[in-house]
Design a protein around this motif. Sequence first.
Motif, PDB file in Angstrom:
ATOM      1  N   VAL A  23       0.842  -1.193   0.000  1.00 40.38           N
ATOM      2  CA  VAL A  23       0.000   0.000   0.000  1.00 40.38           C
ATOM      3  C   VAL A  23       0.882   1.250   0.000  1.00 40.38           C
ATOM      4  O   VAL A  23       0.666   2.184  -0.788  1.00 40.38           O
ATOM      5  N   SER A  24       1.889   1.279   0.867  1.00 44.86           N
ATOM      6  CA  SER A  24       2.782   2.439   0.928  1.00 44.86           C
ATOM      7  C   SER A  24       3.475   2.668  -0.404  1.00 44.86           C
ATOM      8  O   SER A  24       3.577   3.812  -0.882  1.00 44.86           O
ATOM      9  N   ASP A  25       3.948   1.594  -1.022  1.00 41.30           N
ATOM     10  CA  ASP A  25       4.623   1.740  -2.312  1.00 41.30           C
ATOM     11  C   ASP A  25       3.627   1.985  -3.447  1.00 41.30           C
ATOM     12  O   ASP A  25       3.986   2.577  -4.471  1.00 41.30           O
ATOM     13  N   GLY A  26       2.393   1.541  -3.285  1.00 38.65           N
ATOM     14  CA  GLY A  26       1.362   1.883  -4.259  1.00 38.65           C
ATOM     15  C   GLY A  26       1.078   3.373  -4.272  1.00 38.65           C
ATOM     16  O   GLY A  26       0.905   3.982  -5.343  1.00 38.65           O
ATOM     17  N   ILE A  27       1.053   3.969  -3.084  1.00 39.11           N
ATOM     18  CA  ILE A  27       0.906   5.430  -2.980  1.00 39.11           C
ATOM     19  C   ILE A  27       2.102   6.113  -3.635  1.00 39.11           C
ATOM     20  O   ILE A  27       1.956   7.055  -4.428  1.00 39.11           O
ATOM     21  N   LEU A  28       3.310   5.643  -3.323  1.00 40.48           N
ATOM     22  CA  LEU A  28       4.526   6.222  -3.898  1.00 40.48           C
ATOM     23  C   LEU A  28       4.501   6.156  -5.424  1.00 40.48           C
ATOM     24  O   LEU A  28       4.777   7.156  -6.102  1.00 40.48           O
ATOM     25  N   ASP A  29       4.167   5.002  -5.980  1.00 44.24           N
ATOM     26  CA  ASP A  29       4.146   4.854  -7.438  1.00 44.24           C
ATOM     27  C   ASP A  29       3.141   5.800  -8.084  1.00 44.24           C
ATOM     28  O   ASP A  29       3.426   6.402  -9.134  1.00 44.24           O
ATOM     29  N   ALA A  30       1.974   5.923  -7.483  1.00 45.63           N
ATOM     30  CA  ALA A  30       0.949   6.798  -8.055  1.00 45.63           C
ATOM     31  C   ALA A  30       1.421   8.249  -8.090  1.00 45.63           C
ATOM     32  O   ALA A  30       1.130   8.986  -9.045  1.00 45.63           O
ATOM     33  N   LEU A  31       2.153   8.664  -7.082  1.00 46.67           N
ATOM     34  CA  LEU A  31       2.651  10.039  -7.016  1.00 46.67           C
ATOM     35  C   LEU A  31       3.801  10.257  -7.989  1.00 46.67           C
ATOM     36  O   LEU A  31       3.848  11.257  -8.707  1.00 46.67           O
ATOM     37  N   ILE A  71      -6.519   4.290  -4.356  1.00 46.88           N
ATOM     38  CA  ILE A  71      -5.249   3.592  -4.561  1.00 46.88           C
ATOM     39  C   ILE A  71      -5.153   2.392  -3.627  1.00 46.88           C
ATOM     40  O   ILE A  71      -4.779   1.285  -4.029  1.00 46.88           O
ATOM     41  N   VAL A  72      -5.501   2.602  -2.358  1.00 45.75           N
ATOM     42  CA  VAL A  72      -5.444   1.519  -1.372  1.00 45.75           C
ATOM     43  C   VAL A  72      -6.324   0.360  -1.810  1.00 45.75           C
ATOM     44  O   VAL A  72      -5.904  -0.811  -1.806  1.00 45.75           O
ATOM     45  N   ARG A  73      -7.545   0.660  -2.191  1.00 47.22           N
ATOM     46  CA  ARG A  73      -8.472  -0.418  -2.566  1.00 47.22           C
ATOM     47  C   ARG A  73      -7.973  -1.195  -3.786  1.00 47.22           C
ATOM     48  O   ARG A  73      -8.114  -2.423  -3.852  1.00 47.22           O
ATOM     49  N   ASN A  74      -7.386  -0.501  -4.739  1.00 49.34           N
ATOM     50  CA  ASN A  74      -6.852  -1.188  -5.918  1.00 49.34           C
ATOM     51  C   ASN A  74      -5.714  -2.133  -5.549  1.00 49.34           C
ATOM     52  O   ASN A  74      -5.610  -3.245  -6.087  1.00 49.34           O
ATOM     53  N   VAL A  75      -4.839  -1.691  -4.639  1.00 51.57           N
ATOM     54  CA  VAL A  75      -3.743  -2.565  -4.191  1.00 51.57           C
ATOM     55  C   VAL A  75      -4.306  -3.804  -3.499  1.00 51.57           C
ATOM     56  O   VAL A  75      -3.876  -4.935  -3.781  1.00 51.57           O
ATOM     57  N   LEU A  76      -5.270  -3.623  -2.624  1.00 53.93           N
ATOM     58  CA  LEU A  76      -5.842  -4.753  -1.894  1.00 53.93           C
ATOM     59  C   LEU A  76      -6.539  -5.728  -2.838  1.00 53.93           C
ATOM     60  O   LEU A  76      -6.467  -6.952  -2.652  1.00 53.93           O
ATOM     61  N   ARG A  77      -7.204  -5.193  -3.861  1.00 53.45           N
ATOM     62  CA  ARG A  77      -7.833  -6.080  -4.847  1.00 53.45           C
ATOM     63  C   ARG A  77      -6.783  -6.910  -5.579  1.00 53.45           C
ATOM     64  O   ARG A  77      -6.965  -8.117  -5.800  1.00 53.45           O
ATOM     65  N   ASP A  78      -5.702  -6.273  -5.975  1.00 50.97           N
ATOM     66  CA  ASP A  78      -4.655  -6.983  -6.702  1.00 50.97           C
ATOM     67  C   ASP A  78      -4.026  -8.087  -5.853  1.00 50.97           C
ATOM     68  O   ASP A  78      -3.648  -9.147  -6.371  1.00 50.97           O
ATOM     69  N   LEU A 348      15.815   5.904 -10.859  1.00 47.02           N
ATOM     70  CA  LEU A 348      14.871   5.597  -9.789  1.00 47.02           C
ATOM     71  C   LEU A 348      13.634   6.491  -9.748  1.00 47.02           C
ATOM     72  O   LEU A 348      12.756   6.256  -8.919  1.00 47.02           O
ATOM     73  N   LYS A 349      13.543   7.480 -10.605  1.00 50.29           N
ATOM     74  CA  LYS A 349      12.352   8.338 -10.594  1.00 50.29           C
ATOM     75  C   LYS A 349      11.269   7.752 -11.493  1.00 50.29           C
ATOM     76  O   LYS A 349      10.759   8.386 -12.414  1.00 50.29           O
ATOM     77  N   ARG A 350      10.939   6.496 -11.229  1.00 50.74           N
ATOM     78  CA  ARG A 350       9.934   5.774 -11.999  1.00 50.74           C
ATOM     79  C   ARG A 350       8.988   5.045 -11.043  1.00 50.74           C
ATOM     80  O   ARG A 350       9.378   4.696  -9.924  1.00 50.74           O
ATOM     81  N   PRO A 351       7.766   4.773 -11.475  1.00 53.03           N
ATOM     82  CA  PRO A 351       6.814   4.053 -10.606  1.00 53.03           C
ATOM     83  C   PRO A 351       7.060   2.544 -10.626  1.00 53.03           C
ATOM     84  O   PRO A 351       6.289   1.761 -11.175  1.00 53.03           O
ATOM     85  N   ILE A 352       8.137   2.131  -9.975  1.00 54.70           N
ATOM     86  CA  ILE A 352       8.577   0.732 -10.007  1.00 54.70           C
ATOM     87  C   ILE A 352       8.534   0.072  -8.635  1.00 54.70           C
ATOM     88  O   ILE A 352       8.925  -1.095  -8.488  1.00 54.70           O
ATOM     89  N   TYR A 353       8.044   0.778  -7.633  1.00 56.82           N
ATOM     90  CA  TYR A 353       8.324   0.364  -6.262  1.00 56.82           C
ATOM     91  C   TYR A 353       7.349  -0.648  -5.682  1.00 56.82           C
ATOM     92  O   TYR A 353       7.728  -1.476  -4.851  1.00 56.82           O
ATOM     93  N   ARG A 354       6.101  -0.596  -6.119  1.00 60.08           N
ATOM     94  CA  ARG A 354       5.138  -1.518  -5.526  1.00 60.08           C
ATOM     95  C   ARG A 354       5.545  -2.966  -5.722  1.00 60.08           C
ATOM     96  O   ARG A 354       5.399  -3.801  -4.819  1.00 60.08           O
ATOM     97  N   LYS A 355       6.098  -3.302  -6.895  1.00 55.98           N
ATOM     98  CA  LYS A 355       6.460  -4.704  -7.120  1.00 55.98           C
ATOM     99  C   LYS A 355       7.712  -5.115  -6.353  1.00 55.98           C
ATOM    100  O   LYS A 355       7.984  -6.312  -6.221  1.00 55.98           O
ATOM    101  N   THR A 356       8.465  -4.155  -5.822  1.00 53.91           N
ATOM    102  CA  THR A 356       9.585  -4.525  -4.953  1.00 53.91           C
ATOM    103  C   THR A 356       9.101  -4.969  -3.581  1.00 53.91           C
ATOM    104  O   THR A 356       9.835  -5.637  -2.851  1.00 53.91           O
TER     105      THR A 356
END
Length: 386
Positions: A23-31, A71-78, A348-356
């Motif tokens: 969730v935290s990294d999902g927020i980061l990626d979206a931003l 964003i949170v709900r989308n992460v939880l669904r995934d 590193l300025k890319r939305p790559i973090y949620r999958k880490t």
Amino acid sequence: MSEFLFTSESVSMGHPDKVSDQVSDGILDALIAVDPTSRVACETLCTTDYVQLSGEITSGGARDDDGYRDIVRNVLRDIGYTIDGIDFHADTCTIDVKLHSQSADIALGVDTGGAGDQGLMFGYASNQTEELMPMPIALAHRIINRLTDVRQQGAVDWLRPDSKSQVTVEYADGAPRRVSTVVVSTQHADSVTQSEIAEFIRREVVIPVVPEEFLDDETIYHVNPTGSFVVGGPHGDTGLTGRKIIVDTYGGWGRHGGGAFSGKDPTKVDRSAAYMARYIAKNVVAAGLAGECEIQLAYAIGVAEPVNITVDCHGTATIPETEIQQRVLATFPAEELTPAGIIATLDLKRPIYRKTAAGGHFGRNDPDFTWERTDRAQALGQASTE
């Protein structure tokens, strides 16, 4: 002959702490997807049908509270929290948002290119596995990632998102000899028997990903050793961002500086410098300069260049360790070890973090994980130390 056992664990994307990390990294990626210069420090707590976001965000991509909830709900669904009756559901959980802007005092140092905080970071690599990772954590990740794959593919209908693995490896003279024990605990529906679970996990999850030469008739398997794992996920245990830092790194084999990764933008050296240290260590091992390598970087808040870079090959160096240190400094110049230099070098300025945030930050074969490249190995092998 020197013999010993070493154990590491991994946890799945549905584990409560990993839910929080994602969730935290999902927020980061979206931003970052909207504003690559976003400053983000987002922490998440999750428990029974409840999620709380807190932290500091300064970004041109900032949302209102409902935007963050989406964003949170989308992460939880995934992840797979869309099942009724387990007391944590993406569509019905309460989400509180307590986010505000970054401290102006911290921003003063970061705006000039300095580190966002003091700290020490470690990177590690070993020739024990093809991933250049210690074998216990590499196998633990392989098992949990395979378990996630079969769940998401619908191989059976009784698997649930929360699971854990643990692998004990027997070593002889510093080299892995066999797998001594495998532990897998997986959340499940109450319609399946434990014998069915144990047989499926061994046949479809463990055996396909653990090299057969490391399994033998004496390998011990513990599958759901408590006998039942129906209650799980954030309903079974509260999750928090940053509580699985050993799972995220080297499984306890290499040292850890103490800083967590998830929810932090790359100006935070807790994250970016740990990635850079892994990049350096992996290239040292890939170059054949050592069988294992550990790199320490350390920073002062507001100061760009590291206060130290230390190379430790734990007695496995093939050339003098002082020469390896010199080659590292020649191949990775000081300007690449500043926060801005690391961000540029590793893109590193890319939305790559949620999958880490699930399956390990290191040892992954994914082109977005730029710190896993071995493109400096040849340069290290040829670097002049004059």
